[in-house]
Enzyme design. Structure first.
Site, PDB file in Angstrom:
ATOM      1  N   ASP A  36      42.828  26.795  29.537  1.00  0.00           N
ATOM      2  CA  ASP A  36      43.600  27.291  30.824  1.00  0.00           C
ATOM      3  C   ASP A  36      44.850  26.166  31.260  1.00  0.00           C
ATOM      4  O   ASP A  36      44.412  25.302  32.081  1.00  0.00           O
ATOM      5  CB  ASP A  36      42.646  27.565  31.842  1.00  0.00           C
ATOM      6  CG  ASP A  36      41.834  28.779  31.218  1.00  0.00           C
ATOM      7  OD1 ASP A  36      42.461  29.816  31.247  1.00  0.00           O
ATOM      8  OD2 ASP A  36      40.592  28.524  31.329  1.00  0.00           O
ATOM      9  N   ASP A 176      38.709  37.781  29.807  1.00  0.00           N
ATOM     10  CA  ASP A 176      38.547  36.305  30.422  1.00  0.00           C
ATOM     11  C   ASP A 176      38.003  36.373  31.991  1.00  0.00           C
ATOM     12  O   ASP A 176      38.885  37.073  33.009  1.00  0.00           O
ATOM     13  CB  ASP A 176      39.906  35.550  30.429  1.00  0.00           C
ATOM     14  CG  ASP A 176      40.178  34.358  30.928  1.00  0.00           C
ATOM     15  OD1 ASP A 176      38.779  33.759  31.204  1.00  0.00           O
ATOM     16  OD2 ASP A 176      41.048  33.617  30.738  1.00  0.00           O
TER      17      ASP A 176
END
Ligand code: DX5
Ligand code: ZN
Length: 220
Positions: A36, A176
């Protein structure tokens, strides 16, 4: 149906023991490393960038699934490819040149995907789907791990799966945010293929076992 994929999110890893946590994922049933990248602009948080991705790549034996939460990601695609990204996903909301950016990702030798925030209508994908190796549907507001899964995601997965089928594509759907052993089977039933799990994996007593359980649940 091909095997469902598990992508532990390195955002929840212990950065003081990064090599240990990378090796844990190498030795587990996980399929990808989820990476991320946050810039403090597109999302209200800053995570890490190229040097940390290089450090992960040095030890990783599985593909890096790089999720860019940055404004105008087109500025940095080649650099992310150079430090070892295998898949790069960019937010629809982060660039006015989505089509060009996906081409740029592919030209850099990576697989390309689009990410949608929870409130972005699926219809924006209609014409770009054939360019997508994967679509990532956010099931939380991006920026932080450890948030509660948003139930609206199930409906969005079903509708996206239908859109993919109608266009006769094999685009993967990744989810996610807030994925756990409690919701992964329902997410599979709705039509999802790949699952990011951060806190559920890294905050558990035995991350290897937790990944194994997620993999079994997703594939049973
Ligand atoms: C948040 C990130 C996620 C995050 C998920 O913006 O995109 O990948 O790490 O964390 P959990 O699994 O804890 O919700
Ligand atoms: Zn992510």
């Amino acid at each position: 149906m091909s095997s469902k994929l598990i992508a532990p999110s390195m955002l929840a890893a212990d950065f003081g023991n990064l090599q240990r946590d990378v090796e844990m994922v190498n030795n587990s049933d996980a399929d990808w490393f989820h990476i991320d990248v946050m810039d403090g602009q597109f999302v209200p948080n800053i995570s890490y960038g190229m040097p940390v991705i290089s450090a992960i790549k040095k030890h990783a034996t599985k593909p890096l699934d790089v999720h860019l939460m940055i404004e105008k990601p087109e500025r940095f695609i080649e650099e992310f490819a150079k430090v070892g990204a295998d898949i790069i996903t960019v937010h629809y909301e982060s660039t006015v040149h989505l089509h060009r950016t996906l081409r740029q990702i592919k030209d850099a030798g990576c697989k390309a995907g689009v990410v949608l925030n929870i409130t972005t209508p699926l219809v924006v994908l209609e014409d770009i789907l054939p360019e997508c190796y994967m679509v990532l549907l956010m099931s939380i507001n991006p920026g932080f791990g450890g948030q509660k899964f948003e139930e609206v995601t199930y409906k969005r997965i079903k509708n996206l799966r239908q859109m993919i089928t109608e266009q006769d594509l094999d685009t993967r759907i990744e989810i996610d945010g807030g994925v756990t052993d409690q919701n992964i089977q329902q997410l599979v039933a709705a039509g999802a293929d790949a699952f990011v799990a951060g806190s559920h994996v890294f905050k558990s007593d035995n991350p290897i076992d937790t990944i194994k359980t997620l993999k079994i649940l997703a594939n049973s």
